[in-house]
Design a protein around this motif. Structure first.
Motif, PDB file in Angstrom:
ATOM      1  N   LEU A 130      95.504  55.759  95.002  1.00  0.00           N
ATOM      2  CA  LEU A 130      95.992  54.381  95.124  1.00  0.00           C
ATOM      3  C   LEU A 130      95.192  53.439  94.225  1.00  0.00           C
ATOM      4  O   LEU A 130      95.762  52.594  93.530  1.00  0.00           O
ATOM      5  CB  LEU A 130      95.908  53.909  96.573  1.00  0.00           C
ATOM      6  CG  LEU A 130      96.985  54.418  97.531  1.00  0.00           C
ATOM      7  CD1 LEU A 130      96.690  53.963  98.949  1.00  0.00           C
ATOM      8  CD2 LEU A 130      98.363  53.932  97.096  1.00  0.00           C
ATOM      9  N   GLY A 131      93.860  53.585  94.251  1.00  0.00           N
ATOM     10  CA  GLY A 131      93.019  52.748  93.396  1.00  0.00           C
ATOM     11  C   GLY A 131      93.269  52.996  91.935  1.00  0.00           C
ATOM     12  O   GLY A 131      93.344  52.058  91.127  1.00  0.00           O
ATOM     13  N   LEU A 132      93.434  54.267  91.570  1.00  0.00           N
ATOM     14  CA  LEU A 132      93.695  54.628  90.180  1.00  0.00           C
ATOM     15  C   LEU A 132      95.043  54.084  89.731  1.00  0.00           C
ATOM     16  O   LEU A 132      95.183  53.558  88.614  1.00  0.00           O
ATOM     17  CB  LEU A 132      93.668  56.149  90.037  1.00  0.00           C
ATOM     18  CG  LEU A 132      93.438  56.729  88.644  1.00  0.00           C
ATOM     19  CD1 LEU A 132      92.095  56.283  88.081  1.00  0.00           C
ATOM     20  CD2 LEU A 132      93.522  58.242  88.680  1.00  0.00           C
ATOM     21  N   SER A 133      96.051  54.184  90.608  1.00  0.00           N
ATOM     22  CA  SER A 133      97.393  53.682  90.281  1.00  0.00           C
ATOM     23  C   SER A 133      97.391  52.168  90.126  1.00  0.00           C
ATOM     24  O   SER A 133      98.013  51.622  89.205  1.00  0.00           O
ATOM     25  CB  SER A 133      98.387  54.095  91.371  1.00  0.00           C
ATOM     26  OG  SER A 133      98.457  55.488  91.480  1.00  0.00           O
ATOM     27  N   PHE A 134      96.707  51.479  91.052  1.00  0.00           N
ATOM     28  CA  PHE A 134      96.635  50.017  90.971  1.00  0.00           C
ATOM     29  C   PHE A 134      95.979  49.581  89.658  1.00  0.00           C
ATOM     30  O   PHE A 134      96.460  48.681  88.973  1.00  0.00           O
ATOM     31  CB  PHE A 134      95.850  49.467  92.157  1.00  0.00           C
ATOM     32  CG  PHE A 134      95.705  47.968  92.153  1.00  0.00           C
ATOM     33  CD1 PHE A 134      96.704  47.169  92.669  1.00  0.00           C
ATOM     34  CD2 PHE A 134      94.579  47.356  91.616  1.00  0.00           C
ATOM     35  CE1 PHE A 134      96.584  45.778  92.662  1.00  0.00           C
ATOM     36  CE2 PHE A 134      94.451  45.986  91.596  1.00  0.00           C
ATOM     37  CZ  PHE A 134      95.459  45.187  92.124  1.00  0.00           C
ATOM     38  N   ALA A 135      94.871  50.254  89.323  1.00  0.00           N
ATOM     39  CA  ALA A 135      94.155  49.897  88.097  1.00  0.00           C
ATOM     40  C   ALA A 135      94.981  50.220  86.857  1.00  0.00           C
ATOM     41  O   ALA A 135      95.028  49.428  85.907  1.00  0.00           O
ATOM     42  CB  ALA A 135      92.816  50.626  88.044  1.00  0.00           C
ATOM     43  N   TYR A 136      95.658  51.375  86.863  1.00  0.00           N
ATOM     44  CA  TYR A 136      96.383  51.821  85.669  1.00  0.00           C
ATOM     45  C   TYR A 136      97.675  51.037  85.449  1.00  0.00           C
ATOM     46  O   TYR A 136      97.992  50.643  84.321  1.00  0.00           O
ATOM     47  CB  TYR A 136      96.688  53.313  85.781  1.00  0.00           C
ATOM     48  CG  TYR A 136      97.495  53.856  84.623  1.00  0.00           C
ATOM     49  CD1 TYR A 136      96.938  53.951  83.353  1.00  0.00           C
ATOM     50  CD2 TYR A 136      98.816  54.261  84.801  1.00  0.00           C
ATOM     51  CE1 TYR A 136      97.678  54.440  82.293  1.00  0.00           C
ATOM     52  CE2 TYR A 136      99.562  54.751  83.748  1.00  0.00           C
ATOM     53  CZ  TYR A 136      98.996  54.843  82.495  1.00  0.00           C
ATOM     54  OH  TYR A 136      99.728  55.311  81.435  1.00  0.00           O
ATOM     55  N   PHE A 137      98.429  50.788  86.517  1.00  0.00           N
ATOM     56  CA  PHE A 137      99.742  50.163  86.370  1.00  0.00           C
ATOM     57  C   PHE A 137      99.692  48.633  86.381  1.00  0.00           C
ATOM     58  O   PHE A 137     100.598  47.985  85.848  1.00  0.00           O
ATOM     59  CB  PHE A 137     100.693  50.639  87.471  1.00  0.00           C
ATOM     60  CG  PHE A 137     101.118  52.074  87.320  1.00  0.00           C
ATOM     61  CD1 PHE A 137     101.991  52.449  86.312  1.00  0.00           C
ATOM     62  CD2 PHE A 137     100.624  53.041  88.166  1.00  0.00           C
ATOM     63  CE1 PHE A 137     102.382  53.767  86.158  1.00  0.00           C
ATOM     64  CE2 PHE A 137     101.002  54.371  88.028  1.00  0.00           C
ATOM     65  CZ  PHE A 137     101.884  54.736  87.017  1.00  0.00           C
ATOM     66  N   ILE A 138      98.653  48.047  86.977  1.00  0.00           N
ATOM     67  CA  ILE A 138      98.589  46.588  87.079  1.00  0.00           C
ATOM     68  C   ILE A 138      97.419  46.014  86.285  1.00  0.00           C
ATOM     69  O   ILE A 138      97.599  45.162  85.414  1.00  0.00           O
ATOM     70  CB  ILE A 138      98.491  46.149  88.558  1.00  0.00           C
ATOM     71  CG1 ILE A 138      99.749  46.585  89.319  1.00  0.00           C
ATOM     72  CG2 ILE A 138      98.292  44.642  88.670  1.00  0.00           C
ATOM     73  CD1 ILE A 138      99.715  46.305  90.796  1.00  0.00           C
ATOM     74  N   LEU A 149      88.499  53.993  86.486  1.00  0.00           N
ATOM     75  CA  LEU A 149      87.719  54.871  87.358  1.00  0.00           C
ATOM     76  C   LEU A 149      86.847  54.105  88.363  1.00  0.00           C
ATOM     77  O   LEU A 149      86.835  54.445  89.553  1.00  0.00           O
ATOM     78  CB  LEU A 149      86.869  55.831  86.523  1.00  0.00           C
ATOM     79  CG  LEU A 149      87.631  57.001  85.898  1.00  0.00           C
ATOM     80  CD1 LEU A 149      86.685  57.873  85.083  1.00  0.00           C
ATOM     81  CD2 LEU A 149      88.331  57.845  86.956  1.00  0.00           C
ATOM     82  N   PRO A 150      86.084  53.067  87.926  1.00  0.00           N
ATOM     83  CA  PRO A 150      85.302  52.321  88.933  1.00  0.00           C
ATOM     84  C   PRO A 150      86.179  51.705  90.013  1.00  0.00           C
ATOM     85  O   PRO A 150      85.799  51.673  91.189  1.00  0.00           O
ATOM     86  CB  PRO A 150      84.601  51.233  88.100  1.00  0.00           C
ATOM     87  CG  PRO A 150      84.553  51.778  86.723  1.00  0.00           C
ATOM     88  CD  PRO A 150      85.814  52.575  86.572  1.00  0.00           C
ATOM     89  N   PHE A 151      87.357  51.239  89.621  1.00  0.00           N
ATOM     90  CA  PHE A 151      88.255  50.620  90.601  1.00  0.00           C
ATOM     91  C   PHE A 151      88.781  51.657  91.582  1.00  0.00           C
ATOM     92  O   PHE A 151      88.906  51.390  92.784  1.00  0.00           O
ATOM     93  CB  PHE A 151      89.415  49.938  89.876  1.00  0.00           C
ATOM     94  CG  PHE A 151      89.933  48.745  90.603  1.00  0.00           C
ATOM     95  CD1 PHE A 151      91.048  48.836  91.418  1.00  0.00           C
ATOM     96  CD2 PHE A 151      89.303  47.520  90.494  1.00  0.00           C
ATOM     97  CE1 PHE A 151      91.530  47.727  92.102  1.00  0.00           C
ATOM     98  CE2 PHE A 151      89.768  46.410  91.169  1.00  0.00           C
ATOM     99  CZ  PHE A 151      90.879  46.509  91.973  1.00  0.00           C
ATOM    100  N   ALA A 152      89.079  52.859  91.081  1.00  0.00           N
ATOM    101  CA  ALA A 152      89.533  53.935  91.966  1.00  0.00           C
ATOM    102  C   ALA A 152      88.450  54.305  92.975  1.00  0.00           C
ATOM    103  O   ALA A 152      88.728  54.557  94.148  1.00  0.00           O
ATOM    104  CB  ALA A 152      89.923  55.154  91.138  1.00  0.00           C
TER     105      ALA A 152
END
Length: 236
Positions: free
Chosen positions: A108-116, A151-154
């Motif tokens: 979820l964290g990786l998706s949020f960081a990557y897509f937004i 990565l840090p956000f994930a």
């Protein structure tokens, strides 16, 4: 279990995690070209390289990120197996739930960081050139920028599960987390402002989920602390 047997068990579990990571690294490397094509698509143009060494460096980084994602549930399971002798039967079942939770929150964290977060920040940084530069984006710089942001956000999204685990062990309690709320908010705001473009909307989009995660962590810790107190009262 004697101390040296604990060390032997810990070493064995570390070896399992390392073997899983290396196996996952090889597996991801077999499909690294597909991974590259998918991630590079967001750059909007063909990425450049400065030498043949960059190709291997980029592919290894991409495979390593995939390997980390695959290894997280295995590592969580090995940690659970290591601490499970010290847990009660109910705690064993609850702790086992950490494994899928860690993996899901990481994704979820990786998706949020990557897509937004990443597209927003990437476009902002490119906009700073304002036509003043002949822009040549190397693949190495592109993926390094992406990984340093995502990565840090994930990993920050793992905060509620980590707090849940530490609360079960009695290391963290809701009172301590509540006292740390102001400095924690300050640190999370600094992190958000540092990794996002300097505009209010971008800051809010990142700060709000992080503060929400911290409040969820306090609520989780409060629930676990109350349950532990009830169990202690019943057994005494």
């Amino acid at each position: 279990m004697p101390f040296f047997e604990h060390l032997t068990d810990l070493r064995r579990r570390i070896m399992i995690v390392l073997a899983t990571f290396l196996g996952s690294l090889v597996l991801c490397f077999l499909f690294v070209d597909t991974i590259y094509q998918e991630l590079a698509r967001r750059s909007g143009e063909k990425l450049a390289i400065l030498g043949p060494g960059d190709i291997l460096s980029i592919y290894v980084k991409l495979a390593a990120v995939g390997a980390i994602a695959i290894t997280i549930p295995i590592a969580a399971y090995q940690i659970w197996k290591f601490v499970v002798p010290a847990l009660r039967e109910r705690e064993k079942k609850v702790a086992l739930m950490y494994i899928p939770a860690l993996f899901i929150l990481f994704l979820l964290g990786l998706s949020f960081a990557y897509f937004i977060l990443f597209p927003m920040t990437y476009q902002f940084v490119l906009g700073l050139s304002n036509g003043n530069f002949d822009l040549v984006i190397t693949a190495n710089d592109y993926f390094t920028f992406m990984f340093h942001l995502c990565l840090p956000f994930a990993l920050l999204f793992e905060m509620p599960v980590i707090v849940l685990f530490l609360s079960h062990l009695g290391i963290v309690n809701p009172h301590r987390l509540a006292k740390m709320r102001k400095p924690a908010y300050f640190i999370l705001c600094v992190i958000s402002i540092t990794i996002t473009p300097p505009d209010l909307l971008s800051d809010v989009l990142v700060i709000v989920p992080l503060l929400f995660l911290y409040e969820c962590s306090i609520a989780i810790s409060r629930f676990i602390h109350r349950k532990r107190a009830e169990e202690t009262a019943l057994t005494s």
